[in-house]
Design an enzyme around this catalytic site. Structure first.
Site, PDB file in Angstrom:
ATOM      1  N   HIS A  20       0.824  -1.205   0.000  1.00 52.12           N
ATOM      2  CA  HIS A  20       0.000   0.000   0.000  1.00 52.12           C
ATOM      3  C   HIS A  20       0.865   1.265   0.000  1.00 52.12           C
ATOM      4  O   HIS A  20       2.035   1.250   0.372  1.00 52.12           O
ATOM      5  CB  HIS A  20      -0.908   0.013   1.233  1.00 52.12           C
ATOM      6  N   GLU A 108      -2.452  -7.076   7.172  1.00 54.59           N
ATOM      7  CA  GLU A 108      -1.229  -6.701   7.878  1.00 54.59           C
ATOM      8  C   GLU A 108      -0.978  -7.641   9.061  1.00 54.59           C
ATOM      9  O   GLU A 108      -1.918  -8.219   9.636  1.00 54.59           O
ATOM     10  CB  GLU A 108      -1.367  -5.256   8.384  1.00 54.59           C
TER      11      GLU A 108
END
Length: 293
Positions: A20, A108
């Protein structure tokens, strides 16, 4: 390409792992004090990085020999990865995108719930001494935990391809783009290339908006070395042996890697004898030394 249940399963030409763009937490770790990790947003810079990553990936994919290509996206459910996907998508038309799936297993690494910065600094110092792969954050995960769920995702991804759940036309080049996070991307490659824990801990994290390209080589194996130069691989932390393996994979025939594992075995054993006869001689010599000692 192979037949299965009446359809032809086509291997993706590329599997692209992208991190990201810059998030509010990357810019200011104090953001985690009050905002849950999954809700952390991209910064203005992060939006620009994501948009640039999309343009670069489009240039890479469209720059090949084939004009018939399609992309399929897998995306982590976190706000910053979904926003990154949205910006990447600006580089692709509806004609080119055959689908997208939100996938929780590529989220994550869980560092705990609300992350008070002073406390996290102490924890991360402890992780450095303990080892990045096995250290488990209080109320969170270790990289080993992430490895387990990413491995499960990888198996599901291959079933998607093998059973043509992606509804992909076999005459088109297929590109899988996985919009995820730094640790998840590194353990994906660790699983894929059978890297050891020690090799994982050599790796540098991906920068925001950076991506790695696993591309199908001429013989049917995937390799980082098809698209990326040696200098890049060194910069990312791959050892000379790991780079040599990537370069071999770039032109190796599918399945040959199962018989070529001497560099991998050497990390676990002293040099093994070439034949059973050599091994018997070595054992006799060892036994003789034991008897006379």
């Amino acid at each position: 390409m192979r037949e299965r249940d009446g359809h032809r399963a086509v291997l993706p030409k590329r599997i692209i792992l992208v991190r990201h763009g810059e998030s509010q937490g990357n810019n200011d770790p104090a953001a985690y004090d009050t905002t849950p990790d999954p809700k952390i947003q991209l910064t203005t810079q992060g939006i620009a990085q994501a948009r640039l990553a999309g343009a670069r990936m489009r240039h890479l994919i469209a720059g090949g020999d084939s004009t018939n290509w399609r992309v399929y996206f897998y995306v982590s459910p976190y706000a910053r990865t979904r926003s990154t996907l949205r910006e990447i998508g600006r580089s692709f038309s509806k004609k080119r995108v055959i689908g997208v799936r939100e996938e929780c297993r590529i989220r994550e690494q869980d560092f705990g719930n609300f992350q008070v910065q002073e406390h996290m600094n102490v924890i991360k110092e402890t992780r450095q001494r303990f080892g990045r792969f096995f250290y488990r954050f209080p109320e969170g995960e270790s990289a080993a935990d992430v490895f387990d769920r990413v491995s499960s995702f990888l198996e599901s991804m291959w079933r998607d391809v093998d059973m043509n759940r992606l509804n992909h036309n076999p005459s088109d080049d297929l590109n899988l783009i996985i919009v995820s996070h730094g640790v998840a991307s590194r353990v994906f490659m660790m699983k894929w290339f059978k890297w050891t824990v020690e090799q994982f801990e050599l790796l540098r994290n991906l920068e925001n908006g950076e991506f790695r390209v696993l591309q199908l080589g001429s013989g049917g194996e995937y390799s980082l070395a098809v698209h990326h130069a040696d200098e890049e691989l060194l910069e990312w932390g791959l050892s000379p042996d790991m780079i040599a393996d990537q370069k071999w994979r770039a032109c190796a025939n599918k399945g040959e890697g199962n018989d070529r594992c001497s560099w991998y075995l050497d990390s676990f054993f002293d040099p093994l004898p070439d034949s059973d006869d050599d091994n018997v001689d070595k054992l006799d010599e060892t036994n003789s030394l034991t008897v006379h000692s």
